[in-house]
Design a protein around this motif. Structure first.
Motif, PDB file in Angstrom:
ATOM      1  N   ARG A  49       0.821  -1.218   0.000  1.00  0.00           N
ATOM      2  CA  ARG A  49       0.000   0.000   0.000  1.00  0.00           C
ATOM      3  C   ARG A  49       0.856   1.269   0.000  1.00  0.00           C
ATOM      4  O   ARG A  49       0.417   2.331  -0.405  1.00  0.00           O
ATOM      5  CB  ARG A  49      -0.948   0.004   1.208  1.00  0.00           C
ATOM      6  CG  ARG A  49      -2.145  -0.906   1.016  1.00  0.00           C
ATOM      7  CD  ARG A  49      -2.964  -1.008   2.269  1.00  0.00           C
ATOM      8  NE  ARG A  49      -2.234  -1.691   3.337  1.00  0.00           N
ATOM      9  CZ  ARG A  49      -2.685  -1.801   4.589  1.00  0.00           C
ATOM     10  NH1 ARG A  49      -3.817  -1.267   4.924  1.00  0.00           N
ATOM     11  NH2 ARG A  49      -1.968  -2.458   5.489  1.00  0.00           N
ATOM     12  N   ASN A  50       2.111   1.114   0.517  1.00  0.00           N
ATOM     13  CA  ASN A  50       2.993   2.284   0.510  1.00  0.00           C
ATOM     14  C   ASN A  50       3.661   2.512  -0.846  1.00  0.00           C
ATOM     15  O   ASN A  50       4.146   3.611  -1.116  1.00  0.00           O
ATOM     16  CB  ASN A  50       4.061   2.141   1.603  1.00  0.00           C
ATOM     17  CG  ASN A  50       3.496   2.451   2.966  1.00  0.00           C
ATOM     18  OD1 ASN A  50       2.516   3.196   3.087  1.00  0.00           O
ATOM     19  ND2 ASN A  50       4.093   1.866   4.005  1.00  0.00           N
ATOM     20  N   ARG A  51       3.702   1.457  -1.668  1.00  0.00           N
ATOM     21  CA  ARG A  51       4.295   1.612  -3.005  1.00  0.00           C
ATOM     22  C   ARG A  51       3.208   2.112  -3.949  1.00  0.00           C
ATOM     23  O   ARG A  51       2.340   1.376  -4.371  1.00  0.00           O
ATOM     24  CB  ARG A  51       4.842   0.262  -3.487  1.00  0.00           C
ATOM     25  CG  ARG A  51       5.919  -0.299  -2.571  1.00  0.00           C
ATOM     26  CD  ARG A  51       6.664  -1.421  -3.237  1.00  0.00           C
ATOM     27  NE  ARG A  51       5.831  -2.575  -3.524  1.00  0.00           N
ATOM     28  CZ  ARG A  51       5.658  -3.608  -2.684  1.00  0.00           C
ATOM     29  NH1 ARG A  51       6.252  -3.625  -1.497  1.00  0.00           N
ATOM     30  NH2 ARG A  51       4.903  -4.624  -3.044  1.00  0.00           N
ATOM     31  N   ARG A  52       3.263   3.387  -4.241  1.00  0.00           N
ATOM     32  CA  ARG A  52       2.153   3.993  -4.982  1.00  0.00           C
ATOM     33  C   ARG A  52       2.620   5.223  -5.729  1.00  0.00           C
ATOM     34  O   ARG A  52       3.698   5.760  -5.466  1.00  0.00           O
ATOM     35  CB  ARG A  52       1.047   4.384  -3.998  1.00  0.00           C
ATOM     36  CG  ARG A  52       1.468   5.511  -3.075  1.00  0.00           C
ATOM     37  CD  ARG A  52       0.638   5.594  -1.829  1.00  0.00           C
ATOM     38  NE  ARG A  52       0.818   6.869  -1.126  1.00  0.00           N
ATOM     39  CZ  ARG A  52       1.808   7.106  -0.267  1.00  0.00           C
ATOM     40  NH1 ARG A  52       2.725   6.189   0.020  1.00  0.00           N
ATOM     41  NH2 ARG A  52       1.900   8.288   0.311  1.00  0.00           N
ATOM     42  N   VAL A  53       1.794   5.641  -6.641  1.00  0.00           N
ATOM     43  CA  VAL A  53       2.044   6.886  -7.358  1.00  0.00           C
ATOM     44  C   VAL A  53       0.894   7.833  -7.046  1.00  0.00           C
ATOM     45  O   VAL A  53      -0.273   7.452  -7.072  1.00  0.00           O
ATOM     46  CB  VAL A  53       2.155   6.630  -8.880  1.00  0.00           C
ATOM     47  CG1 VAL A  53       1.983   7.921  -9.659  1.00  0.00           C
ATOM     48  CG2 VAL A  53       3.510   5.991  -9.210  1.00  0.00           C
ATOM     49  N   GLU A  54       1.270   9.050  -6.684  1.00  0.00           N
ATOM     50  CA  GLU A  54       0.263  10.068  -6.387  1.00  0.00           C
ATOM     51  C   GLU A  54       0.265  11.064  -7.540  1.00  0.00           C
ATOM     52  O   GLU A  54       1.329  11.424  -8.046  1.00  0.00           O
ATOM     53  CB  GLU A  54       0.647  10.760  -5.076  1.00  0.00           C
ATOM     54  CG  GLU A  54      -0.287  11.858  -4.643  1.00  0.00           C
ATOM     55  CD  GLU A  54       0.304  12.663  -3.469  1.00  0.00           C
ATOM     56  OE1 GLU A  54       1.232  12.161  -2.786  1.00  0.00           O
ATOM     57  OE2 GLU A  54      -0.145  13.797  -3.279  1.00  0.00           O
ATOM     58  N   ILE A  55      -0.903  11.469  -7.946  1.00  0.00           N
ATOM     59  CA  ILE A  55      -0.987  12.442  -9.027  1.00  0.00           C
ATOM     60  C   ILE A  55      -1.685  13.690  -8.521  1.00  0.00           C
ATOM     61  O   ILE A  55      -2.762  13.617  -7.941  1.00  0.00           O
ATOM     62  CB  ILE A  55      -1.748  11.864 -10.239  1.00  0.00           C
ATOM     63  CG1 ILE A  55      -0.969  10.666 -10.770  1.00  0.00           C
ATOM     64  CG2 ILE A  55      -1.936  12.924 -11.319  1.00  0.00           C
ATOM     65  CD1 ILE A  55      -1.448  10.138 -12.083  1.00  0.00           C
ATOM     66  N   ASN A  56      -1.018  14.814  -8.689  1.00  0.00           N
ATOM     67  CA  ASN A  56      -1.648  16.101  -8.386  1.00  0.00           C
ATOM     68  C   ASN A  56      -2.039  16.764  -9.697  1.00  0.00           C
ATOM     69  O   ASN A  56      -1.188  16.965 -10.559  1.00  0.00           O
ATOM     70  CB  ASN A  56      -0.688  17.039  -7.648  1.00  0.00           C
ATOM     71  CG  ASN A  56      -0.412  16.629  -6.207  1.00  0.00           C
ATOM     72  OD1 ASN A  56       0.384  17.278  -5.529  1.00  0.00           O
ATOM     73  ND2 ASN A  56      -1.028  15.560  -5.726  1.00  0.00           N
ATOM     74  N   VAL A  57      -3.308  17.074  -9.854  1.00  0.00           N
ATOM     75  CA  VAL A  57      -3.746  17.873 -11.001  1.00  0.00           C
ATOM     76  C   VAL A  57      -3.994  19.266 -10.465  1.00  0.00           C
ATOM     77  O   VAL A  57      -4.706  19.439  -9.482  1.00  0.00           O
ATOM     78  CB  VAL A  57      -5.027  17.282 -11.626  1.00  0.00           C
ATOM     79  CG1 VAL A  57      -5.530  18.184 -12.739  1.00  0.00           C
ATOM     80  CG2 VAL A  57      -4.761  15.887 -12.164  1.00  0.00           C
ATOM     81  N   ARG A  58      -3.405  20.274 -11.130  1.00  0.00           N
ATOM     82  CA  ARG A  58      -3.534  21.632 -10.589  1.00  0.00           C
ATOM     83  C   ARG A  58      -3.563  22.656 -11.710  1.00  0.00           C
ATOM     84  O   ARG A  58      -3.344  22.306 -12.863  1.00  0.00           O
ATOM     85  CB  ARG A  58      -2.376  21.920  -9.627  1.00  0.00           C
ATOM     86  CG  ARG A  58      -1.034  21.642 -10.256  1.00  0.00           C
ATOM     87  CD  ARG A  58       0.029  21.517  -9.221  1.00  0.00           C
ATOM     88  NE  ARG A  58       1.341  21.425  -9.885  1.00  0.00           N
ATOM     89  CZ  ARG A  58       2.476  21.235  -9.266  1.00  0.00           C
ATOM     90  NH1 ARG A  58       2.518  21.100  -7.973  1.00  0.00           N
ATOM     91  NH2 ARG A  58       3.605  21.186  -9.946  1.00  0.00           N
TER      92      ARG A  58
END
Lengths: 96, 193
Positions: free
Chosen positions: B184-193
């Motif tokens: 669960r810690n291995r992840r990609v976060e995407i910020n759209v801004r």
């Protein structure tokens, strides 16, 4: 249009500008305003950074971003009579 | 007549020399939480940490503005604030650069969020678990292909408006001890801004 360190944002009587920074800080300036970005550095790995700006006239709205979350001393806004330290928040400033 | 001229001159000089009138107001966030702004004006220091707490030049006390006063005075400026960045979390099938089915669906939400913004910008952030010694190095090595995979999934989007970052194990979704394998810690976060 990219905004960088040492840039100055100046608006006329009917102008407003909104700017999103790379650390997710959000800024906007209202009409008849002048804001200078004195210093902007942000490390996207450590979230360390420094964000200093000066509002010499007009209005400014700020929503602080990731660097302030990382280190509460990272963001300052100057006006002709004051200096503000930002500890993670939304705020507005007017200089008449 | 002379007296009047002098009075006008003095008045004008006073007007021109008056210190600028400044107001600083702290606003509650969308969740109602309020941060802190410390205003240092000469020797005076005011701490604003209540909703609508205001510091004004020439006033020793912290004032409190109403929502209406804020809107009247700052409405146009607040309207100009860019939309808040939105964050999306993507997970991969362990040991691959293949998104989990849930994350494939979430990727569609990312694309929808891009369409909602007039001038969108994407930040793709790689996170890892605590396995590995030089976490940051390994983290970036491991998550780089995943980040590029996500970037290519948004192919219709101009590459120069996509940035990538590696946070290593600095923002664990599930806090663990060191050297713990936690998907669960291995992840990609995407910020759209």
């Amino acid at each position: 249009m990219p905004v960088q360190e040492a840039d100055k944002v100046v608006t006329g009587a009917d102008g407003t500008v909104g700017v999103t920074f790379t650390d997710n800080s959000l800024l906007s300036v209202g009409p008849n305003s002048a804001l200078k970005i004195d210093r902007y550095v942000f490390d996207s790995t450590t979230h360390a950074g420094q964000f200093d700006s000066t509002l010499s006239k007009g209005t400014l709205a700020v929503i602080s971003g990731k660097m302030v979350k990382q280190s509460p001393d990272a963001m300052h806004v100057r006006t002709p009579s004051a200096i503000m330290g930002v500890r993670g928040t939304e705020f507005i400033v007017r200089v008449d | 007549m002379g007296v009047l001229a002098v009075a006008i001159a003095v008045g004008l000089a006073f007007f021109l020399m008056r210190p600028p009138h400044e107001t600083v107001v702290v606003l509650p966030g969308p969740d109602g939480k309020v941060g802190t702004v410390v205003v240092q004006r000469g020797d005076t220091r005011q701490v604003l940490d209540q909703p609508y707490a205001a510091s004004k030049t020439g006033e020793a006390q912290v004032a409190r503005l109403s929502d209406t006063e804020v809107r009247e005075s700052f409405g146009e400026t607040l309207q100009a604030l860019p939309a808040r960045p939105s964050a999306f979390m993507l997970h991969f099938i362990t040991g691959t650069d293949e998104l989990t089915p849930e994350s494939k669906a979430e990727l569609q939400n990312v694309l929808a969020a891009l369409k909602d913004r007039p001038l969108p910008d994407v930040l793709v952030i790689g996170h890892t678990d605590t396995v590995g010694d030089l976490a940051a190095t390994i983290a970036s090595r491991r998550s780089a292909p995943r980040r590029s995979k996500v970037s290519s999934s948004t192919s219709a989007f101009p590459a120069q408006r996509i940035r990538t970052a590696g946070r290593g194990e600095r923002e664990l979704l599930v806090p663990t001890a060191d050297e713990v394998d936690e998907p669960r810690n291995r992840r990609v976060e995407i910020n759209v801004r």
